[in-house]
Scaffold this motif. Structure first.
Motif, short mmCIF file in Angstrom:
data_model
loop_
_atom_site.label_atom_id
_atom_site.label_comp_id
_atom_site.label_asym_id
_atom_site.label_seq_id
_atom_site.Cartn_x
_atom_site.Cartn_y
_atom_site.Cartn_z
N UNK A 65 57.89 2.85 14.35
CA UNK A 65 56.73 3.46 13.68
C UNK A 65 55.95 4.37 14.60
N UNK A 66 56.36 4.45 15.87
CA UNK A 66 55.69 5.28 16.88
C UNK A 66 54.22 4.92 17.01
N UNK A 67 53.98 3.62 17.18
CA UNK A 67 52.62 3.12 17.32
C UNK A 67 52.53 2.07 18.42
N UNK A 90 40.09 -8.22 16.95
CA UNK A 90 40.10 -6.76 17.00
C UNK A 90 41.50 -6.30 17.37
N UNK A 91 41.99 -5.32 16.62
CA UNK A 91 43.33 -4.76 16.84
C UNK A 91 43.19 -3.41 17.55
N UNK A 92 43.93 -3.25 18.64
CA UNK A 92 44.06 -1.95 19.29
C UNK A 92 45.35 -1.31 18.80
N UNK A 121 44.52 5.54 20.63
CA UNK A 121 44.31 4.12 20.32
C UNK A 121 42.86 3.89 19.89
N UNK A 122 42.72 3.29 18.72
CA UNK A 122 41.40 2.95 18.18
C UNK A 122 41.31 1.44 18.00
N UNK A 123 40.08 0.95 17.77
CA UNK A 123 39.87 -0.48 17.54
C UNK A 123 39.50 -0.72 16.08
N UNK A 124 40.14 -1.74 15.49
CA UNK A 124 39.92 -2.11 14.09
C UNK A 124 39.64 -3.60 14.01
N UNK A 125 38.66 -3.98 13.21
CA UNK A 125 38.39 -5.40 12.99
C UNK A 125 39.34 -5.95 11.93
N UNK A 126 39.69 -7.22 12.07
CA UNK A 126 40.56 -7.88 11.10
C UNK A 126 40.12 -9.34 10.95
N UNK A 127 40.49 -9.93 9.82
CA UNK A 127 40.10 -11.31 9.53
C UNK A 127 41.21 -12.02 8.77
N UNK A 149 39.42 3.10 9.14
CA UNK A 149 38.42 4.05 9.63
C UNK A 149 38.89 5.44 9.22
N UNK A 150 38.17 6.06 8.30
CA UNK A 150 38.62 7.34 7.77
C UNK A 150 39.98 7.18 7.13
N UNK A 151 40.95 7.93 7.60
CA UNK A 151 42.32 7.85 7.05
C UNK A 151 43.20 6.89 7.87
N UNK A 152 42.64 6.24 8.88
CA UNK A 152 43.43 5.40 9.77
C UNK A 152 43.31 3.92 9.39
N UNK A 153 44.44 3.21 9.46
CA UNK A 153 44.44 1.79 9.15
C UNK A 153 45.50 1.07 9.96
N UNK A 154 45.47 -0.27 9.89
CA UNK A 154 46.40 -1.07 10.71
C UNK A 154 47.12 -2.15 9.92
N UNK A 155 47.05 -2.13 8.60
CA UNK A 155 47.68 -3.20 7.82
C UNK A 155 49.19 -3.21 8.03
N UNK A 156 49.83 -2.05 7.95
CA UNK A 156 51.28 -1.99 8.03
C UNK A 156 51.80 -2.45 9.39
N UNK A 157 51.23 -1.92 10.47
CA UNK A 157 51.72 -2.29 11.80
C UNK A 157 51.42 -3.76 12.10
N UNK A 158 50.25 -4.27 11.65
CA UNK A 158 49.88 -5.65 11.95
C UNK A 158 50.77 -6.63 11.19
N UNK A 159 50.95 -6.41 9.89
CA UNK A 159 51.79 -7.33 9.12
C UNK A 159 53.24 -7.27 9.59
N UNK A 160 53.69 -6.11 10.06
CA UNK A 160 55.05 -6.01 10.61
C UNK A 160 55.18 -6.88 11.86
N UNK A 161 54.16 -6.82 12.72
CA UNK A 161 54.19 -7.63 13.94
C UNK A 161 54.15 -9.12 13.60
N UNK A 162 53.32 -9.50 12.62
CA UNK A 162 53.25 -10.92 12.22
C UNK A 162 54.59 -11.37 11.63
N UNK A 163 55.17 -10.53 10.75
CA UNK A 163 56.45 -10.88 10.14
C UNK A 163 57.53 -11.08 11.20
#
Length: 321
Positions: A65-67, A90-92, A121-127, A149-163
């Protein structure tokens, strides 16, 4: 002004090679994992999440995913009450692969030439939120909230890492929509729909064609439609699990699916009804909390917990009875 939102979805966990929902795990119970030559026991799903956090404190490179991805050190906080347990963190994360110039908007001076190897790299809160078992009900579903944040998000990369991590433990981690029927009813009644597309495969009237090929796909589009209450109820019944295919029969024509485009958080999003269970909601974070990036950590976490609490009231927390 830059706006921020909360992407909300539900999740459940099941044995990796289970073929049906009978293998779904009770999240608050002890979890036994048997793999070849190895057996592990966890007191609840929280021990697995804790291990996931600790294994992702250093930036990792997801080349597919180049992230870049990591959990910020010292950002993990757990909250335990009589009715729920949750963990905030917090997700970087940031993408690379695109060249560019970082330019001062006032002086127009180029401060840095970004290469394809540089990630913003940005920081995003998650719960992660899981209700406690109550009234004899063993909870099988939890709630995930990701800041965008704006057009940026982390759901896809985070759930991929968890999976990926859960797969190593012989488990499958799945995400689904949360209270999608309540959400759909709201956008339908508030006339937020921009476009509705009726989809069906088109077949040739020539019987010889029908033996070999499909002649394409037919789409019928309605812009800014207003629905009758009876049709809104048919849609709500469908997403609530009453799978009546007559929802796709309109004016004596049977359609394969219905695609709905609507306004949400200042953007146009599109979802197909047959895939709606995998759709993730996005709720705005009030400007008084995000304040164009000047965010108080405690304020945003309280808002996320409150949002999860409000959706909890509309959810069924078991997959299989």
């Amino acid at each position: 002004m830059i706006h921020s939102g909360l992407l909300i979805c539900s999740f459940f966990v099941k044995e990796r090679y289970g073929r049906d929902d009978s293998k779904v795990i009770n999240l608050n119970n002890e979890i036994h994992i048997e793999q070849v030559g190895n057996e592990e026991t966890y007191n609840s799903i929280w021990k697995l999440f804790s291990d996931f956090f600790n294994n992702h404190l250093d930036l990792s490179d997801d080349e597919s995913s180049m992230k870049l991805f990591s959990i910020a050190r010292d950002s993990i906080k757990e909250f335990d009450t009589d009715s729920y347990h949750c963990a905030s963190f917090i997700i970087n994360s940031g993408s690379y692969g695109i060249e560019g110039k970082l330019t001062n908007r006032t002086t127009k001076e180029v401060k840095y030439n970004r290469t394809r190897e540089d990630a913003d790299v940005k920081q995003f809160h998650a719960l992660i939120y899981i209700p406690k078992d109550a009234d004899g009900i063993k909870v099988q579903k939890g709630i995930l909230l990701f800041q965008s944040i704006g057009t940026f998000g982390v759901k896809t990369i985070t759930t991929k890492q968890i999976k990926d991590y859960f797969a190593q433990k012989g488990l499958t981690f799945e995400t689904r929509s949360v209270s999608i029927s309540v959400f759909l009813k709201r956008i339908l009644e508030e006339n937020r729909i921009k476009k509705v597309t009726l989809l069906k495969n088109c077949t040739s009237i020539d019987s010889s064609d029908n033996m070999l090929i499909s002649t394409g796909r037919e789409e019928k589009v309605y812009y800014s439609p207003k629905f009758k209450e009876s049709f809104i109820q048919r849609i709500i019944d469908f997403v609530d699990g009453k799978k009546d295919d007559t929802i796709f029969e309109i004016n004596d024509n049977l359609y394969e699916d219905i695609s709905i485009s609507f306004n949400l958080s200042g953007r146009t999003r599109t979802a197909k009804l047959k895939d709606i269970d995998r759709f993730s909601l996005v709720e705005d974070i009030p400007d008084s909390i995000y304040n164009n990036g000047n965010t108080n950590y405690d304020d945003i976490i309280r808002h996320m917990i409150g949002t999860a609490e409000s959706y909890k009231e509309k959810m069924v927390f078991r997959i299989a009875e």
